[in-house]
Write an enzyme that holds these catalytic residues in place. Structure first.
Site, PDB file in Angstrom:
ATOM      1  N   GLU A 191       0.838  -1.210   0.000  1.00  0.00           N
ATOM      2  CA  GLU A 191       0.000   0.000   0.000  1.00  0.00           C
ATOM      3  C   GLU A 191       0.868   1.254   0.000  1.00  0.00           C
ATOM      4  OE1 GLU A 191      -1.068   2.304   2.807  1.00  0.00           O
ATOM      5  OE2 GLU A 191      -0.816   1.068   4.598  1.00  0.00           O
TER       6      GLU A 191
ATOM      7  N   VAL B  23      -5.219   0.730   2.966  1.00  0.00           N
ATOM      8  CA  VAL B  23      -5.429  -0.719   2.843  1.00  0.00           C
ATOM      9  C   VAL B  23      -6.701  -0.995   2.023  1.00  0.00           C
ATOM     10  CG1 VAL B  23      -5.996  -2.806   4.161  1.00  0.00           C
ATOM     11  CG2 VAL B  23      -4.112  -1.325   4.890  1.00  0.00           C
TER      12      VAL B  23
ATOM     13  N   ALA C  22     -12.553   2.226   6.797  1.00  0.00           N
ATOM     14  CA  ALA C  22     -13.065   1.508   5.623  1.00  0.00           C
ATOM     15  C   ALA C  22     -12.283   0.211   5.386  1.00  0.00           C
ATOM     16  CB  ALA C  22     -12.980   2.398   4.393  1.00  0.00           C
TER      17      ALA C  22
ATOM     18  N   LYS D  21      -3.032  -0.661  15.843  1.00  0.00           N
ATOM     19  CA  LYS D  21      -2.347   0.327  16.687  1.00  0.00           C
ATOM     20  C   LYS D  21      -3.134   0.637  17.936  1.00  0.00           C
ATOM     21  CE  LYS D  21      -2.120   3.176  13.479  1.00  0.00           C
ATOM     22  NZ  LYS D  21      -2.261   2.387  12.335  1.00  0.00           N
TER      23      LYS D  21
HETATM   24  N1  PSU Z   1      -1.421   2.796  10.135  1.00  0.00           N
HETATM   25  C1  PSU Z   1      -0.141   3.224  10.131  1.00  0.00           C
HETATM   26  N2  PSU Z   1       0.287   3.966   9.093  1.00  0.00           N
HETATM   27  C2  PSU Z   1      -0.557   4.298   8.079  1.00  0.00           C
HETATM   28  C3  PSU Z   1      -1.908   3.822   8.103  1.00  0.00           C
HETATM   29  C4  PSU Z   1      -2.290   3.080   9.149  1.00  0.00           C
HETATM   30  O1  PSU Z   1       0.613   2.964  11.041  1.00  0.00           O
HETATM   31  O2  PSU Z   1      -0.132   4.995   7.171  1.00  0.00           O
HETATM   32  C5  PSU Z   1      -2.811   4.145   6.962  1.00  0.00           C
HETATM   33  C6  PSU Z   1      -3.078   2.852   6.161  1.00  0.00           C
HETATM   34  O3  PSU Z   1      -3.034   3.193   4.792  1.00  0.00           O
HETATM   35  C7  PSU Z   1      -4.494   2.482   6.572  1.00  0.00           C
HETATM   36  C8  PSU Z   1      -5.092   3.847   6.785  1.00  0.00           C
HETATM   37  O4  PSU Z   1      -5.172   1.740   5.593  1.00  0.00           O
HETATM   38  O5  PSU Z   1      -4.073   4.586   7.427  1.00  0.00           O
HETATM   39  C9  PSU Z   1      -6.353   3.840   7.615  1.00  0.00           C
HETATM   40  O6  PSU Z   1      -6.852   5.144   7.678  1.00  0.00           O
HETATM   41  P1  PSU Z   1      -8.230   5.462   8.409  1.00  0.00           P
HETATM   42  O7  PSU Z   1      -7.958   5.238   9.864  1.00  0.00           O
HETATM   43  O8  PSU Z   1      -8.517   6.870   8.054  1.00  0.00           O
HETATM   44  O9  PSU Z   1      -9.234   4.515   7.847  1.00  0.00           O
END
Ligand code: PSU
Ligand code: MN
Length: 325
Positions: A44, A127, A162, A180
């Site tokens: 990704e 992702v 998502a 995380k």
């Molecule tokens: N976790 C990380 N680094 C990141 C992401 C998640 O430690 O860059 C990114 C990934 O691309 C993940 C996205 O799919 O954040 C999820 O974002 P959101 O929480 O806005 O759905």
């Protein structure tokens, strides 16, 4: 040398739905690997455009692609470049995504794909966005750092990534270092269960918490070998479940950061995010950036776990390729 050609020219890649052939471009190297059933790992790119600062993002991207190549696996970075959905990037494109101002790039999840295509925009795919691009290109394995999840307080804000919903409807296996602790791990597992997603941890009973090897929360399933993971993926395919699988790889103990340290940094990060009215898809990048600036160990851990996940991903890709031959 022409690095890319459109799917229009790739009629032999059977799995590509003809609906996507005008907007999805797969690099020659990746499309040939798909056609020949060679091991491939999709990577990704939101982690590069929005998750890590330069120059570490670019250096890490190059390093993990080198790891894959050295292990005999084809790397396939997914992204959207000037309105074209892309699988397999050229070095200059990777550089552009890593060095630009993240505000000028879209953090592309499923909902952003159509606007990006319609407006000719550029961005790193999360992702969820990456799973779709990989699936359309005929790749069933994706490596990332950490998946998105249910945010703390998500039961009120409804901030549920998502990624979790995509895992419920797209048959791609995602290798990550768990969820995380800036997220609600227990609720994330609940949503994944609701979505029918198989979640396992390699070699441990617990779900890892990205920056920490342990979360204190039991994984729904433990696997102890690459062969076991390969069997899971094959069974998922055989059953035509059409949902994805999450394989969690715990961060190495040397890089693991203790819970008290994370919790105290996170508390401050969330307070300043709140003070600055940061919401929606800006939250994850904001918190990551805050933590990276506060203590270099966070970025070191992020780089280390990405490498770890890449190695496990490569081993799975090789095993899958050998059983399908
Ligand atoms: N976790 C990380 N680094 C990141 C992401 C998640 O430690 O860059 C990114 C990934 O691309 C993940 C996205 O799919 O954040 C999820 O974002 P959101 O929480 O806005 O759905
Ligand atoms: Mn969100």
């Amino acid at each position: 040398m022409r690095l890319h050609r459109t799917l229009n020219q790739l009629r032999h890649v059977k799995k590509i739905n003809s609906r996507h052939r005008h907007t999805l471009t797969v690099s020659t190297e990746v499309s040939e690997a798909v056609r020949k059933g060679r091991p491939i790992v999709a990577l990704e790119s939101a982690v590069l455009s929005h998750g890590m600062p330069p120059p570490d993002n670019f250096n890490t991207a190059v390093n993990i692609q080198n790891i894959l190549t050295q292990m005999g696996v084809v790397p396939a970075v997914t992204a959207v470049i000037d309105g074209t959905l892309r699988v397999g990037l050229a070095r200059e494109e990777l550089e552009r995504l890593c060095n630009g101002d993240s505000n000028e790039f879209v953090k592309v999840s499923r909902r952003d794909l159509a606007p990006c295509v319609a407006k000719g925009l550029t961005g790193g795919t999360t992702v969820s966005g990456s799973m779709l691009l990989a699936h359309w290109a005929g790749i069933n394995l994706l490596v990332t750092g950490g998946i998105g999840g249910v945010h703390l307080g998500g039961e009120n804000s409804m901030d549920v990534s998502a990624d979790l919903i995509e895992l419920g409807r797209t048959p791609v296996t995602v290798v990550c270092a768990g969820v995380k602790s800036i997220l609600d791990i227990q609720r994330t597992l609940e949503v994944l269960e609701t979505q029918g997603v198989t979640v396992c941890t390699l070699g441990e009973d617990q779900i890892p918490a990205f920056y920490s090897t342990h979360s204190g929360i039991k994984a729904p399933l433990r696997v102890d070998s690459i062969t076991e993971i390969t069997c899971l993926i094959s069974a998922n395919k055989q059953l035509e479940l059409s949902s994805g699988i999450v394989v969690c790889v715990p961060l190495s103990k040397v890089d693991s950061i203790n819970k008290e340290e994370i919790d105290s940094t996170l508390k401050d990060a969330m307070q300043t995010a709140n003070d600055n009215s940061i919401t929606g898809n800006k939250i994850t990048p904001y918190l990551l950036d805050y933590m990276n600036n506060r203590n270099p160990r966070y970025l070191d851990a992020n780089i280390s776990l990405l490498k770890n996940n890449t190695i496990v991903g490569a081993r799975i890709a090789k095993s899958l390729s050998s059983v399908s031959k």
